[in-house]
Design an enzyme around this catalytic site. Structure first.
Site, PDB file in Angstrom:
ATOM      1  N   ASP A 395       0.895  -1.199  -0.016  1.00 24.43           N
ATOM      2  CA  ASP A 395      -0.043   0.141  -0.104  1.00 24.43           C
ATOM      3  C   ASP A 395       0.830   1.111  -0.116  1.00 24.43           C
ATOM      4  O   ASP A 395       2.200   1.272   0.691  1.00 24.43           O
ATOM      5  CB  ASP A 395      -0.981   0.087   1.407  1.00 24.43           C
ATOM      6  N   THR A 397       0.080   4.874   0.798  1.00 24.20           N
ATOM      7  CA  THR A 397      -0.024   5.820   1.891  1.00 24.20           C
ATOM      8  C   THR A 397      -0.032   5.275   3.165  1.00 24.20           C
ATOM      9  O   THR A 397      -0.628   4.338   3.382  1.00 24.20           O
ATOM     10  CB  THR A 397      -1.407   6.635   1.648  1.00 24.20           C
ATOM     11  N   THR A 550      -2.488   1.953  -4.807  1.00 26.46           N
ATOM     12  CA  THR A 550      -2.848   3.449  -4.227  1.00 26.46           C
ATOM     13  C   THR A 550      -4.291   3.892  -4.996  1.00 26.46           C
ATOM     14  O   THR A 550      -4.568   3.718  -5.990  1.00 26.46           O
ATOM     15  CB  THR A 550      -1.621   4.233  -4.448  1.00 26.46           C
ATOM     16  N   GLY A 551      -4.693   4.652  -4.171  1.00 26.37           N
ATOM     17  CA  GLY A 551      -6.138   5.184  -4.583  1.00 26.37           C
ATOM     18  C   GLY A 551      -5.712   6.609  -5.228  1.00 26.37           C
ATOM     19  O   GLY A 551      -6.606   7.412  -6.008  1.00 26.37           O
ATOM     20  N   LYS A 578      -8.744  -3.505  -3.846  1.00 20.61           N
ATOM     21  CA  LYS A 578      -7.233  -3.981  -3.737  1.00 20.61           C
ATOM     22  C   LYS A 578      -7.221  -5.238  -3.381  1.00 20.61           C
ATOM     23  O   LYS A 578      -6.312  -5.894  -4.167  1.00 20.61           O
ATOM     24  CB  LYS A 578      -6.885  -3.384  -2.401  1.00 20.61           C
ATOM     25  N   ASP A 597      -1.435  -1.084   6.246  1.00 21.00           N
ATOM     26  CA  ASP A 597      -1.492  -0.698   7.718  1.00 21.00           C
ATOM     27  C   ASP A 597      -2.669  -1.297   8.572  1.00 21.00           C
ATOM     28  O   ASP A 597      -2.696  -1.224   9.675  1.00 21.00           O
ATOM     29  CB  ASP A 597      -1.922   0.867   7.673  1.00 21.00           C
ATOM     30  N   ASP A 601      -6.531  -1.885   4.496  1.00 12.13           N
ATOM     31  CA  ASP A 601      -5.943  -2.964   3.542  1.00 12.13           C
ATOM     32  C   ASP A 601      -6.476  -4.175   4.378  1.00 12.13           C
ATOM     33  O   ASP A 601      -6.046  -5.305   3.744  1.00 12.13           O
ATOM     34  CB  ASP A 601      -4.544  -2.699   3.646  1.00 12.13           C
TER      35      ASP A 601
END
Length: 710
Positions: A395, A397, A550-551, A578, A597, A601
């Site tokens: 991921d 961020t 990522t978005g 995801k 995190d 996720d």
């Protein structure tokens, strides 16, 4: 201690994990009997001497006591044996010597063999015949044969062989259990981190109180050089705190007012007043201990293979003993004594104890080594799979980046635009003054950059917010506008074309106007962690491809991907999508790990072959992950993969030794070398070999503790 409260209720009933003293692979969350051998389960995580005596150490001491008590009788039986007298060239004739041998043999058989009989009863009652059944079977055959040779038909007995066999088994298990205790001592070591008392601050007075009695909202004083007793937040003072035993962070961490501290970490050079935030099972250390328990209780796939092999080996041993006796008594006659001796040796040497210990001891050491490096293993299957990863997906961020904006570039418009801003610091001064009144994450990035440069930020007056566009205010008597291009267009401020530097690609531009004149652009981007590039490089050096989810927009994602050297970048991916991306990689046959995190996720962590939650800190109980990393350091992913490879290498070594030993030892014990070389393996030496093989696999597992995961 606080940790005790998590495993004892007010009535004193244990609520921790319990293990079989003979088989560390058997772990339960309540006391009872071992389903394999029927022995009483003992607590895994006792840390003081009294508890150790009553727990695993009690079983260890029982073997020690029985060995030491029976040893003189074993030596006496050897001295009375005609075979020993002939080999040692001495003669000692006692009246009724055969009767004395019977009495000594009976005592050693009953008292020394009792733990094996009890355990074999449990194995048979659970229809799970294994090592203890083999031991009990071997010494029973030797004793019954000897009694028959004493009272029913004239012949040489096997009393001294049986007695030495039992003695060696007792010694072997004693040594073996000491080694296993060293391999499974992680919980006791963790429990020792919590100090038993704390300095309670109440109504201005300081008094010592038991850590277990602290409540949420209490205040405790932690002096320099003392351990922090419990999880909380600093409300007064400043100090450096050593958290390596909890998080794996090697460098001391500066703690100031408002910062969280973890119970068990070491305060160094200043006094701290801590407001208690968590107690009991909610504390970080309690959660870590629970994860270690779960890891020690979970089985990698290779363990199931070892279990099946050990179960088969029991029948192999019985068949080897029966066939050996039949061969040497009927096919190649050497007499009943010779045939029985060979049969007992074949049964003894084939005991599958080494095979049963090969994997559990490694997993126990692995969970300890991982915890010391800030890597908490929830499921050993996930760690086992990590050695053969094809993809590690991150991921973006909060994982590869810090999740906060930072300034990458500042481009001034110059005086031609009518807004005289002398330098970057002047521009930042105006922008930070306006953004200090805003809650926007981009604005915080500008304020932090001004602080980093030591710029004195003046007060902004007449602040007006334009949602989704920016804000205006009066700073040092000048009109300042800060926002996106749309805001300046609405204010009818002409914006000159600005050449964005290459380093600003994928960044968010913030346009600045001063006194209705375009002053410049500040480019901000999500800050990439300093350690992310090194982590990606090392993962690729391991032969594993990397990807990022990522978005964010494609240009932002591509910029981060290029900066870090990531193989594949997936942008515009919503949290619920995801897991779909993970499936796409898996459809091609790739073994995939997901690193995130643990919040947004969760679906992708669960979908991946290996889910790795990063940066759990004090919130370590991440349900969807197989592996939990305490720090926000992507390099710990590299450590986790290295731990997986080292662990699997140790498992393979132990399995190779345990199976290879049996393949080599059983034929020799059965007399394969006797016709050609007249070499025979006595039962006592067979017992020594069997015990030594078990100690070898435990010692090999313990070597894993020396490994470095850098």
């Amino acid at each position: 201690m606080e940790i005790h409260e998590s495993r004892h209720d007010r009535n004193g009933e244990g609520r921790g994990m319990y293990a079989c003293p003979m088989d560390p692979d058997v772990i339960r969350d309540a006391p009872g009997e071992c389903p394999k051998c029927g022995m009483d389960l003992v607590p895994m995580d006792r840390s003081d001497d009294r508890d150790m005596h009553a727990g695993h150490g009690g079983a260890e001491q029982d073997f020690e006591r029985r060995f030491l008590i029976t040893l003189p009788f074993v030596l006496f039986a050897m001295a009375l044996s005609p075979d020993i007298q002939q080999w040692a060239r001495f003669q000692w004739i006692m009246p009724s010597g055969s009767l004395w041998l019977f009495l000594i043999g009976a005592f050693v058989f009953v008292y020394g063999g009792w733990p094996f009989f009890k355990a074999s009863k449990g194995e048979l009652s659970h229809r799970n015949p294994a090592m203890m059944t083999l031991v009990a079977f071997a010494i029973t055959v030797a004793f019954v044969f000897s009694v028959a040779a004493t009272f029913l038909f004239p012949g040489n007995s096997l009393y001294w062989e049986m007695a030495t066999l039992i003695s060696v088994f007792l010694l072997g298990h004693w040594i073996e259990m000491r080694a296993v205790r060293g391999a499974t001592g992680a919980l006791a070591e963790l429990a020792k981190l919590i100090p038993p008392s704390a300095h309670l601050v109440k109504d201005g007075n300081i008094s010592d109180a038991e850590t277990a009695r602290l409540k949420v909202g209490d205040r405790v004083l932690v002096k320099p050089g003392e351990k922090i007793p419990i999880d909380g937040n600093v409300v007064d003072g400043e100090s450096s705190v050593e958290e390596s035993m909890i998080t794996g962070e090697s460098r001391p961490v500066v703690k100031r007012i408002g910062d969280a501290v973890i119970g068990g970490s070491m305060n160094q050079d200043g006094s701290l007043t801590v407001l208690v935030a968590k107690t009991g099972k909610d504390t970080a250390l309690s959660q870590i201990m629970q994860l270690v328990r779960e890891a020690q209780g979970s089985k990698p796939n290779v363990q199931h293979l070892a279990d099946r092999a050990a179960a088969v080996l029991f029948y192999v041993a019985v068949a080897a003993g029966a066939l050996s006796f039949a061969f040497w008594y009927f096919v190649f006659p050497r007499g009943a004594i010779f045939a029985a001796t060979v049969a007992v040796a074949a049964v003894v040497v084939a005991c599958p104890h080494a095979l049963g210990l090969a994997i559990p001891t490694v997993t126990s050491v692995t969970s300890t080594l991982g915890a010391k490096n800030g890597i908490l293993i929830k499921d050993m299957k996930g760690l086992e799979i990590a050695r053969k990863l094809d993809y590690v997906v991150f991921d973006k961020t909060g994982t590869l980046t810090k999740g906060e904006f930072g300034v990458t570039d500042i481009v001034l418009a110059g005086t031609a635009s009518g807004a005289a801003v002398a330098n970057e610091n002047d521009l930042l001064k105006f922008v930070a003054a306006v953004d200090s009144r805003s809650q926007h994450s981009v604005g915080k990035g500008n304020v932090n950059e001004a602080k980093r440069r030591g710029i004195a930020v003046p007060e902004a007056k007449g602040f007006v917010s334009f949602p989704g566009r920016g804000a205006t205010a009066i700073v040092d008597g000048r009109n300042v506008a800060v926002g996106n291009r749309k805001l300046l267009d609405e204010l009818r401020i002409a914006v000159n074309d600005v050449d964005a530097p290459a380093s600003a690609r994928g960044s968010t531009p913030v346009y600045v106007a001063v006194d209705n004149g375009f002053a410049g652009v500040i480019f901000l981007a999500d800050i990439v962690r300093e350690d992310s590039k090194e982590a990606i490089r090392k993962i690729r050096a391991m032969g594993i491809r990397t990807a990022m989810l990522t978005g964010d927009t494609q240009d932002v994602a591509d910029a981060v991907g290029r900066n870090l050297g990531i193989d594949a970048v997936f942008a515009h991916v919503l949290p619920e999508e995801k897991a779909i991306k993970i499936k796409e990689l898996q459809r091609g046959g790739a073994v995939v790990a997901m690193v995130g995190d643990g919040v947004n996720d969760a679906p992708s962590l669960a979908q991946a072959h290996v889910g790795i939650a990063i940066g759990a800190g004090t919130d370590v109980a991440v349900a969807s992950a197989d592996i939990v990393l305490m720090k926000n350091d992507p390099r710990d992913v590299v450590k986790a993969i290295a731990l997986s490879r080292k662990t699997n290498r140790k498992m393979a070594q132990n399995l190779a030794w345990a199976t290879g030993y049996n393949a080599f030892a059983i034929p020799i014990a059965a007399g394969a070398l006797y016709p050609s070389y007249h070499l025979l393996l006595p039962p006592a030496w067979a017992a020594i070999l069997m015990s030594a093989s078990s100690v070898v696999v435990v010692a090999n597992a313990l070597l894993l503790r020396r490994e470095k995961l850098a």
